[in-house]
Structures are given as structure tokens and as C-alpha cells.
Design an enzyme around this catalytic site. Structure first.
Site, PDB file in Angstrom:
ATOM      1  NE  ARG A 234       7.780   0.091  -1.568  1.00  0.00           N
ATOM      2  CZ  ARG A 234       6.861   1.053  -1.547  1.00  0.00           C
ATOM      3  NH1 ARG A 234       6.386   1.472  -0.392  1.00  0.00           N
ATOM      4  NH2 ARG A 234       6.415   1.589  -2.660  1.00  0.00           N
ATOM      5  CG  HIS A 282       1.773  -1.261   2.427  1.00  0.00           C
ATOM      6  ND1 HIS A 282       2.747  -2.025   1.827  1.00  0.00           N
ATOM      7  CD2 HIS A 282       1.985   0.004   1.967  1.00  0.00           C
ATOM      8  CE1 HIS A 282       3.501  -1.268   1.042  1.00  0.00           C
ATOM      9  NE2 HIS A 282       3.045  -0.021   1.119  1.00  0.00           N
TER      10      HIS A 282
END
Length: 319
Positions: A234, A282
Site C-alpha cells: 500500500r 497500482h
């Protein structure tokens, strides 16, 4: 006449939400599917399939039985201060696990075989000398996070001949993997790792873990001159300015980053132009509806029949 089951709320925006909505509609059959935004207080909704839902929406649903996260991470749900106290199911799916392991193996091999230097030689039309290539057995890949994703990546890296170490909050045992646990084990883990792969969940304990205090404890030297950082966890786990500083100070030799504090990454970010950093948007492991929705629907049916849900989030740990 067959009684219709309670509805599924899909709380997910964008084009990805469009594809999930289409697949849920076709696969759910006897469960109506509604898509956010919906009226607060809708009593027809039994289950929510969600990614970063509107704060307060889920808490307003009086008959909500469980929340299914669209991805392996669930920090996007805990941003809602009014998140209702119902079971939360995280994604554990072979397709998602394989995609993440593919990304990890790709980035490890690319750094290991010095792909960035060969790409620079190509742009210069330079037929350079053979670059020094360490054998996999002389490289230790350290994986931060030994959950389902970390364990699968570890097995695949071991099959390629790499030495693999793993660190987790609580002790884990894996054949062929040197395991470390807890705060006391982190320093020893860092001292032996030539590459650091972050697959941790985002919690209060892991926020900003990838920062100078950690980088200063990394192994010195090694086959790449300094360790390589690969973050597919993350963005909130990394301090991006500290990554650049660590590269400047040779605490790190290179980095592959798939996640960022602000997404999409700002066009003004200096990370884009730093040749030592490889950036992906991502995209390490995308949640594909066709691979994940059938398992969600099966869990809903089993839960309605009184059976326990699988892959539940521990709310005391937020993952």
C-alpha cells in the site's frame, strides 16, 4: 414461486465498477444487484461488495449481513468512521494470488538481471559488455508479509533458486524460508535481505514503515551494492521522499513501486523521472470479477444457510 434473496449492493466507482456490475448482474441470478449511490436506509440489501464506499452508506443499511472487499486489502473500508459492525470478508482467490506473484517474480528477476541497465544501453544503441550477474542462490529476497500472497510469492521465488526470508507480525513457518516475526525479528530480517518485497496490509503499525529509520538498518553492500525495494503493498506504507533520500545515500540501489500515497501519482512527482525507480500504476494484482465473484456468491449462499464465512477480517487488527 421462488422467493427472491436479499439484494447485493455494489459500491464501486469507475470503469472497473462497470465491469463488476455487469458480471454480478449476470452471475447472481436470484439476487438483485443495485449499484451505489442508493438511498440510505434501504432495507432490501443483505450484502455489500465494496471498494472505498461513501462514508456512512454501509452503516445506514439496516439488514446488512456482511461486507465483501473487492481487493485483498481492506484499509479502504476502515477509512469510514461509521463502518458497521458486521463481518468483513477479504479476497483470497487463486487468480489474485497468481497475479501478485507474477508481479513479484517479474520485478525480482528484472532487478536481479539488471534490466534497467540493459534498457539504458538499448536507448543509447550501446552494445555493452556483459554485466555481472549474481546467481539466484547468492541473493536473499526478503518478503515483508507472509500471508497468502507472501507465501505464494516465496514458494515461486524458491523454485527459481533464490534464498527467501520472510517477516510477519506473528511467527509463521514455511519450508525453505527463513522466518522472522515481531518487532524483535525485523532488524535481523533487514540485515540479510538483498531485496525487500513489501506485501503487508496497511495498518497503524505498518503506515510509513518504509522510511529512513528502516532503510538505515538494511544490509550494507551485497550483490547489488545496496538492497532493492519492491512495494506492492500500500502507498501509505512508504515515505516517498525517504525512498529518494535512501537511493541518494546508497542505502537502496533501486526501487519498484506499484503503490503511492496519492493515486494516480501526480504528474509533478519527481519519482517519474528518477531512473532508479520503476513505476507501475497500482497494477500488480487487479481484482477480476469473473475470477472473484463466483466465490463471493457461494459464500453468501452458505452464510444464508447458517454456515460460517471464510477469510474474515480480524477487526482488532484491521486486516
Amino acid at each position: 414461486m421462488t422467493q427472491t434473496k436479499g439484494a447485493i449492493l455494489l459500491a464501486m466507482k469507475g470503469e472497473m465498477g462497470d465491469s463488476w456490475h455487469a458480471f454480478l448482474n449476470s452471475a447472481s441470478k436470484d439476487r438483485p444487484v443495485v449499484r451505489a449511490p442508493v438511498e440510505h436506509g434501504d432495507p432490501s440489501i443483505d450484502y455489500a461488495v465494496a471498494w472505498a464506499p461513501e462514508p456512512g452508506l454501509l452503516a445506514s443499511l439496516p439488514n446488512l449481513k456482511a461486507i465483501f472487499s473487492v481487493g485483498a486489502g481492506v484499509d479502504h473500508l476502515f477509512r469510514d468512521p461509521d463502518l458497521p459492525n458486521v463481518p468483513i470478508v477479504r479476497v483470497v482467490a487463486e487468480d489474485l494470488t497468481n497475479r501478485m506473484s507474477e508481479y513479484v517474480v517479474w520485478r525480482v528477476l528484472d532487478h536481479h538481471r539488471q534490466g534497467d541497465r540493459y534498457r539504458r544501453q538499448q536507448t543509447q544503441r550501446l552494445w555493452g559488455e556483459d554485466l555481472d550477474q549474481p546467481v539466484a542462490a547468492d541473493v536473499t529476497v526478503g518478503i515483508l508479509g507472509l500471508g497468502a500472497l507472501g507465501q505464494d510469492a516465496a514458494r515461486k521465488l524458491r523454485a527459481l533458486g533464490f534464498q527467501v526470508a520472510g517477516w510477519s507480525r506473528s511467527p509463521k513457518t514455511m519450508e525453505g524460508v527463513q522466518s522472522f516475526a515481531g518487532e524483535n525479528g525485523l532488524d535481523d530480517f533487514l540485515k540479510i535481505s538483498d531485496m525487500i518485497v513489501c506485501l503487508l496490509p496497511l495498518t497503524d503499525e505498518t503506515r510509513h514503515i518504509l522510511s529512513l529509520p528502516l532503510f538505515e538498518k538494511l544490509k550494507k553492500g551485497g550483490p547489488f551494492g545496496a538492497p532493492v525495494l519492491i512495494n506492492a503493498g500500500r502507498g501509505g506504507q512508504q515515505v516517498e521522499e525517504d525512498i529518494v533520500t535512501a537511493l541518494d545515500r546508497r542505502l537502496l540501489s533501486a526501487a519498484s513501486l506499484d503503490v503511492f500515497n496519492g493515486e494516480p501519482l501526480s504528474p509533478d512527482s519527481p519519482l517519474w523521472l528518477d531512473e532508479r525507480i520503476f513505476i507501475t500504476p497500482h497494477a500488480a494484482a487487479t481484482s477480476v470479477a469473473s475470477a472473484i465473484v463466483p466465490g463471493m456468491l457461494e459464500q453468501m449462499d452458505r452464510h444464508d444457510a447458517g454456515e460460517p464465512l471464510k477469510n474474515l477480517v480480524d477487526r482488532s487488527r484491521n486486516y
